[in-house]
Scaffold this motif. Structure first.
Motif, PDB file in Angstrom:
ATOM      1  N   SER A 109       5.551  13.730  -6.389  1.00 57.67           N
ATOM      2  CA  SER A 109       4.377  14.067  -5.599  1.00 57.67           C
ATOM      3  C   SER A 109       3.407  12.916  -5.669  1.00 57.67           C
ATOM      4  O   SER A 109       3.724  11.876  -6.218  1.00 57.67           O
ATOM      5  N   TYR A 110       2.232  13.126  -5.153  1.00 55.53           N
ATOM      6  CA  TYR A 110       1.350  11.985  -4.959  1.00 55.53           C
ATOM      7  C   TYR A 110      -0.072  12.336  -5.338  1.00 55.53           C
ATOM      8  O   TYR A 110      -0.592  13.367  -4.954  1.00 55.53           O
ATOM      9  N   ARG A 111      -0.676  11.430  -6.072  1.00 60.63           N
ATOM     10  CA  ARG A 111      -2.069  11.616  -6.444  1.00 60.63           C
ATOM     11  C   ARG A 111      -2.957  10.845  -5.477  1.00 60.63           C
ATOM     12  O   ARG A 111      -2.510   9.979  -4.774  1.00 60.63           O
ATOM     13  N   GLY A 112      -4.220  11.168  -5.519  1.00 60.09           N
ATOM     14  CA  GLY A 112      -5.149  10.440  -4.676  1.00 60.09           C
ATOM     15  C   GLY A 112      -5.658  11.303  -3.556  1.00 60.09           C
ATOM     16  O   GLY A 112      -5.387  12.485  -3.463  1.00 60.09           O
ATOM     17  N   SER A 113      -6.419  10.701  -2.671  1.00 57.98           N
ATOM     18  CA  SER A 113      -7.038  11.450  -1.572  1.00 57.98           C
ATOM     19  C   SER A 113      -6.834  10.730  -0.267  1.00 57.98           C
ATOM     20  O   SER A 113      -7.752  10.458   0.474  1.00 57.98           O
ATOM     21  N   GLY A 114      -5.586  10.388  -0.002  1.00 61.84           N
ATOM     22  CA  GLY A 114      -5.290   9.755   1.270  1.00 61.84           C
ATOM     23  C   GLY A 114      -5.230   8.264   1.200  1.00 61.84           C
ATOM     24  O   GLY A 114      -5.067   7.601   2.204  1.00 61.84           O
ATOM     25  N   THR A 115      -5.382   7.683   0.029  1.00 62.78           N
ATOM     26  CA  THR A 115      -5.231   6.243  -0.076  1.00 62.78           C
ATOM     27  C   THR A 115      -3.779   5.900  -0.173  1.00 62.78           C
ATOM     28  O   THR A 115      -2.910   6.736  -0.071  1.00 62.78           O
TER      29      THR A 115
ATOM     30  N   GLY B 294       3.261   6.122   9.334  1.00 68.55           N
ATOM     31  CA  GLY B 294       3.201   6.100   7.880  1.00 68.55           C
ATOM     32  C   GLY B 294       1.778   6.159   7.364  1.00 68.55           C
ATOM     33  O   GLY B 294       1.500   6.809   6.340  1.00 68.55           O
ATOM     34  N   SER B 295       0.860   5.522   8.058  1.00 65.91           N
ATOM     35  CA  SER B 295      -0.549   5.589   7.673  1.00 65.91           C
ATOM     36  C   SER B 295      -1.067   7.020   7.754  1.00 65.91           C
ATOM     37  O   SER B 295      -1.794   7.488   6.870  1.00 65.91           O
ATOM     38  N   VAL B 296      -0.664   7.723   8.797  1.00 64.49           N
ATOM     39  CA  VAL B 296      -1.049   9.133   8.939  1.00 64.49           C
ATOM     40  C   VAL B 296      -0.433   9.964   7.816  1.00 64.49           C
ATOM     41  O   VAL B 296      -1.092  10.827   7.214  1.00 64.49           O
ATOM     42  N   ILE B 297       0.819   9.701   7.523  1.00 68.39           N
ATOM     43  CA  ILE B 297       1.538  10.494   6.514  1.00 68.39           C
ATOM     44  C   ILE B 297       0.873  10.384   5.150  1.00 68.39           C
ATOM     45  O   ILE B 297       0.664  11.389   4.462  1.00 68.39           O
ATOM     46  N   ILE B 298       0.511   9.182   4.743  1.00 66.12           N
ATOM     47  CA  ILE B 298      -0.094   9.060   3.420  1.00 66.12           C
ATOM     48  C   ILE B 298      -1.520   9.590   3.407  1.00 66.12           C
ATOM     49  O   ILE B 298      -1.990  10.084   2.384  1.00 66.12           O
ATOM     50  N   ALA B 299      -2.222   9.527   4.546  1.00 62.21           N
ATOM     51  CA  ALA B 299      -3.568  10.109   4.608  1.00 62.21           C
ATOM     52  C   ALA B 299      -3.527  11.622   4.446  1.00 62.21           C
ATOM     53  O   ALA B 299      -4.466  12.225   3.922  1.00 62.21           O
TER      54      ALA B 299
ATOM     55  N   GLY C 251       0.801  -1.213   0.000  1.00 55.19           N
ATOM     56  CA  GLY C 251       0.000   0.000   0.000  1.00 55.19           C
ATOM     57  C   GLY C 251       0.831   1.258   0.000  1.00 55.19           C
ATOM     58  O   GLY C 251       0.538   2.210  -0.724  1.00 55.19           O
ATOM     59  N   TYR C 252       1.882   1.252   0.800  1.00 54.34           N
ATOM     60  CA  TYR C 252       2.635   2.494   0.980  1.00 54.34           C
ATOM     61  C   TYR C 252       3.424   2.868  -0.270  1.00 54.34           C
ATOM     62  O   TYR C 252       3.555   4.047  -0.601  1.00 54.34           O
ATOM     63  N   MET C 253       3.972   1.899  -0.968  1.00 58.26           N
ATOM     64  CA  MET C 253       4.847   2.184  -2.110  1.00 58.26           C
ATOM     65  C   MET C 253       4.160   1.975  -3.451  1.00 58.26           C
ATOM     66  O   MET C 253       4.824   1.944  -4.488  1.00 58.26           O
ATOM     67  N   ALA C 254       2.828   1.844  -3.457  1.00 57.02           N
ATOM     68  CA  ALA C 254       2.110   1.647  -4.711  1.00 57.02           C
ATOM     69  C   ALA C 254       2.401   2.800  -5.659  1.00 57.02           C
ATOM     70  O   ALA C 254       2.423   3.962  -5.271  1.00 57.02           O
ATOM     71  N   GLU C 255       2.651   2.454  -6.902  1.00 56.24           N
ATOM     72  CA  GLU C 255       2.936   3.391  -7.987  1.00 56.24           C
ATOM     73  C   GLU C 255       4.317   4.025  -7.908  1.00 56.24           C
ATOM     74  O   GLU C 255       4.670   4.844  -8.755  1.00 56.24           O
ATOM     75  N   ASP C 256       5.105   3.673  -6.894  1.00 55.42           N
ATOM     76  CA  ASP C 256       6.471   4.187  -6.863  1.00 55.42           C
ATOM     77  C   ASP C 256       7.249   3.555  -8.012  1.00 55.42           C
ATOM     78  O   ASP C 256       7.176   2.342  -8.220  1.00 55.42           O
TER      79      ASP C 256
ATOM     80  N   SER D 163      -7.288  16.774  -2.063  1.00 52.04           N
ATOM     81  CA  SER D 163      -8.718  17.051  -2.118  1.00 52.04           C
ATOM     82  C   SER D 163      -9.412  16.229  -1.059  1.00 52.04           C
ATOM     83  O   SER D 163      -8.965  15.175  -0.666  1.00 52.04           O
ATOM     84  N   GLY D 164     -10.554  16.726  -0.588  1.00 54.52           N
ATOM     85  CA  GLY D 164     -11.322  16.010   0.402  1.00 54.52           C
ATOM     86  C   GLY D 164     -10.673  16.042   1.757  1.00 54.52           C
ATOM     87  O   GLY D 164      -9.803  16.847   2.050  1.00 54.52           O
ATOM     88  N   VAL D 165     -11.103  15.135   2.625  1.00 51.30           N
ATOM     89  CA  VAL D 165     -10.588  15.056   3.983  1.00 51.30           C
ATOM     90  C   VAL D 165      -9.839  13.743   4.146  1.00 51.30           C
ATOM     91  O   VAL D 165     -10.014  12.817   3.360  1.00 51.30           O
ATOM     92  N   PRO D 166      -8.998  13.649   5.173  1.00 47.29           N
ATOM     93  CA  PRO D 166      -8.287  12.374   5.391  1.00 47.29           C
ATOM     94  C   PRO D 166      -9.266  11.247   5.673  1.00 47.29           C
ATOM     95  O   PRO D 166     -10.368  11.477   6.192  1.00 47.29           O
ATOM     96  N   HIS D 167      -8.892  10.053   5.316  1.00 44.85           N
ATOM     97  CA  HIS D 167      -9.706   8.902   5.684  1.00 44.85           C
ATOM     98  C   HIS D 167      -8.808   7.715   5.934  1.00 44.85           C
ATOM     99  O   HIS D 167      -7.613   7.749   5.641  1.00 44.85           O
ATOM    100  N   GLU D 168      -9.397   6.669   6.482  1.00 39.38           N
ATOM    101  CA  GLU D 168      -8.626   5.514   6.911  1.00 39.38           C
ATOM    102  C   GLU D 168      -7.890   4.870   5.746  1.00 39.38           C
ATOM    103  O   GLU D 168      -8.346   4.862   4.611  1.00 39.38           O
ATOM    104  N   SER D 169      -6.712   4.345   6.055  1.00 43.32           N
ATOM    105  CA  SER D 169      -5.913   3.663   5.045  1.00 43.32           C
ATOM    106  C   SER D 169      -6.557   2.337   4.667  1.00 43.32           C
ATOM    107  O   SER D 169      -7.365   1.774   5.427  1.00 43.32           O
TER     108      SER D 169
END
Length: 701
Positions: free
Chosen positions: A483-489, A360-365, A107-112, A511-517
């Protein structure tokens, strides 16, 4: 080869196969193939480690050679395994934590763009660590030791486009070379005086050589065991980031969060702790070495915890927490409470991995925002991350019932009972650090998950850990990289840093608000939260039941755990008794102080910072070690090189040897021209003068 011997080989070789396939054939098998091959390898390794651990609990041990790498005279350099309760415990912990990190990485390194390469690196990292802890000789120990150092270099600088990442990886490499130089000298002394690198032979002969001395300086006798142990411990100081070789570890945050968790939790930094415990038959023969180990650990535990209080980067708070907890383990080793140090290593592996992966979950959110001052109020958006990270925080603070409480309290009590010189100072340091640990740990929790939502304030701006006054590099900041696309995923590419552009184009504002990983991130958090709660409940057999058997040797005069065992009446009794002890109330005081400062009176930290003045500046600058080392070694090397260039190359080589020789030839030629005028009467006159000189010399002799 028996079935169990096949399992011994399977444990390190399964990650190695995954690493080789993902690394060499990553483009062929693709992203899914890379993570599946490495995760399956880690799963096989973990299951095999579990089977070996159970077999060892049944009383089966193994100490044998796999093959001989080199023979020189009577010395054989071999690859072999020592499977006992110490190595089996380490293999199980390392493989399990690494498996969780592998799953989390999906999850964390997806699309890297370096996805396959990252999986290859972390599997290879795990292979070297497993080879290290299963070794039965110093050669294989050194092989694994240098292997994890190499892989940490590659992983810390994984995002090599960033100057700060390359700076951090070079810093880690150079600092560890200092420690490894001492470590290699220690191994060389062992080979010189014991004539072998085999553990069992060295340990068996250690007592007979305990009275031997060597002369490092002419006329000064040193205890052989003291010198060997201190040199080996220098290696541990580098690898386990003990003062003053601690400076590389906070900078390792430049690597992706999964490797931060792997380095800080169960692998590289614990290698030094494991090594000293494995070398207990040697360390027990030198009280001087034990005192040094204890003092270094106490300094690291207390002073690094203080630095954690002033950090605003969420990963760096956890990084300095690691330094402090490693100090606790080292203090336990110095107090001859080796089992307590390993026990804390085990519990720490779970709750520290949990803290890092939760961070890390917080960081990507928050789209790779790492500044806790730009967080807050995340509890309602990320409940699973919150509750699991809270479990890790409680365990780290040492609250009764959670794993960290049992191991930390055991260390504090062991140091209190120790008679080793320096135990008084060490006891004060680890006791006060309980309060500091609870304070900085719950400061992280409250600033991140409670209070007002501050992540809306600077929407669209990405702030890496170098943008908030926490730069460890003396001005080496981040360079835009990705940089990173998405909305906290979890679909993100590139570094945890900020102010950067998308791999496909221009910056993309959140965009949007943070949400659970997603589950691929939260499931490892839940699985790590379970042992973070209950791993400490086995304290009875682990510390007082002779769990490690002959794997750890303690002199009767140093056996503080035996004294503690006489007063141990079970887990429940230990928790009940703790309610009236200083560590418990110090931990509660730390939690309460954090709640008051960051929930009830959030205006006070700024006031305290202003009033603290110079003290706060010292902590914020990490006691100036980075600047001092930069001036002494970094800039010093430049000054030395400049001196060699100007004084050696320009002045001596060019000025004297090259240009000087030309000038001498020119002068000689100019003088010679006066003697070669071309006039016959000049030559006749010279002949007459020469004849007169010759006759005069003949006449007077």
């Amino acid at each position: 080869m028996t079935r169990m011997q096949m399992l011994y080989l399977t444990i390190p070789l399964a990650p190695l196969v995954g690493a080789v396939v993902a690394g060499l054939f990553g483009q062929v098998i693709g992203r899914r193939g890379a993570h599946w091959i490495t995760i399956i390898g880690m799963l096989i390794s973990t299951l095999a480690a579990g089977a070996v651990f159970r077999d060892v609990l049944d009383g089966n041990f193994y100490d044998g050679s796999v093959y001989t790498w080199l023979a020189s005279g009577n010395v054989r350099f071999e690859i072999g395994f020592l499977i006992d309760r110490l190595s089996a415990t380490m293999m199980l912990v390392v493989s399990f934590v690494s498996l969780m990190v592998h799953i989390y990485t999906i999850g964390y390194m997806a699309e890297d763009p370096g996805y396959q390469r990252f999986f290859s690196y972390i599997s290879m990292f795990t292979f070297f660590m497993l080879m290290l802890v299963s070794a039965n000789n110093f050669l294989q120990l050194f092989f694994g030791w240098e292997g994890v150092g190499l892989m940490s270099y590659l992983l810390i600088g994984f995002w090599y486009e960033r100057p700060s990442a390359t700076y951090a990886q070079m810093k880690a490499f150079l600092v560890n070379r200092v420690g490894d130089f001492g470590f290699l000298l220690g191994i060389a002394l062992v080979l010189m005086h014991f004539g072998t690198l085999d553990y069992s032979t060295v340990f068996g002969a250690a007592r007979t050589l305990a009275a031997n001395t060597i002369e490092i300086l002419p006329g000064t006798a040193w205890s052989l065991m003291t010198v060997i142990c201190l040199l080996l411990f220098v290696g541990a100081m580098g690898k386990s980031a003990q003062f003053p070789l601690h400076v590389w570890l906070p900078d390792s945050m430049e690597g992706p969060t999964p490797i931060s968790a792997l380095i800080h939790a169960a692998t590289m930094v614990t290698a030094g702790i494991f090594m000293v415990a494995r070398m207990s038959p040697l360390f027990e023969l030198s009280e001087t070495a034990l005192s040094v180990v204890m003092a270094i650990g106490a300094i690291t535990a207390f002073f690094m915890a203080l630095v954690a209080i002033v950090q605003n980067d969420i990963k760096r708070v956890v990084a300095y927490s690691t330094l402090s907890q490693l100090g606790y383990m080292t203090v336990a080793l110095g107090a001859s409470a080796y089992a307590a140090g390993i026990f804390h290593l085990v519990t720490h592996a779970f709750f520290k991995a949990l803290l890092f992966l939760g961070a890390g979950s917080v960081i990507i959110a928050l789209h790779h925002q790492q500044d806790m001052r730009k967080m807050g109020g995340l509890k309602k958006y990320m409940p699973v991350t919150y509750w699991t990270l809270l479990i890790g925080a409680i365990a780290s603070a040492g609250i009764p019932g959670f794993s960290g409480f049992f191991s930390k309290d055991a260390i504090i009590e062991a140091v209190h009972l120790s008679q080793t010189p320096g135990a008084g100072f060490a006891y004060f340091a680890v006791l006060v650090t309980v309060f500091v640990t609870a304070l900085y740990t719950f400061r992280l929790v409250f600033m991140t998950f409670h209070g007002p939502e501050r992540f809306h304030d600077d929407r669209g701006a990405h702030h890496g850990d170098q943008g908030h006054g926490t730069d460890d590099h003396g001005g080496h900041g981040h360079t835009p990289a990705a940089s990173y696309r998405g909305s906290g995923t979890a679909s993100h590419a590139g570094p945890d840093a900020s102010g950067v552009t998308s791999p496909k184009g221009a910056p993309v504002p959140p965009s949007g608000v943070p949400h659970e990983s997603p589950a691929v991130i939260t499931v490892p958090l839940v699985l790590l939260a379970i042992p973070s709660i209950c791993a400490g409940w086995v304290i009875g057999p682990m510390l007082f039941g002779g769990f490690f058997g002959g794997a750890i040797v303690t002199a009767p005069a140093h056996d503080v755990l035996a004294q503690m065992g006489r007063d141990f009446h079970g887990v429940t009794a230990m928790m009940t008794h703790a309610l009236g002890t200083a560590p418990f109330w110090l931990a509660i005081g730390g939690v309460g102080t954090a709640a008051y400062l960051y929930l009830l009176r959030p205006d006070l930290p700024a006031v305290i910072k202003e009033k603290a003045g110079f003290v706060y500046t010292i902590l914020e600058r990490k006691y100036g070690f980075d600047e001092a080392y930069q001036w002494l070694f970094g800039d010093g090397a430049v000054r030395f090189g400049t001196g060699l260039w100007k004084g050696g190359d320009v002045a001596v080589i060019d000025g004297v040897l090259v240009d000087g020789s030309a000038r001498v030839v020119g002068w000689f030629a100019a003088v010679s021209r006066f003697l070669q005028s071309g006039y016959i009467y000049h030559y006749a006159f010279a002949m007459i003068v020469g004849m007169l000189v010759l006759l005069t010399m003949i006449f007077f002799t």
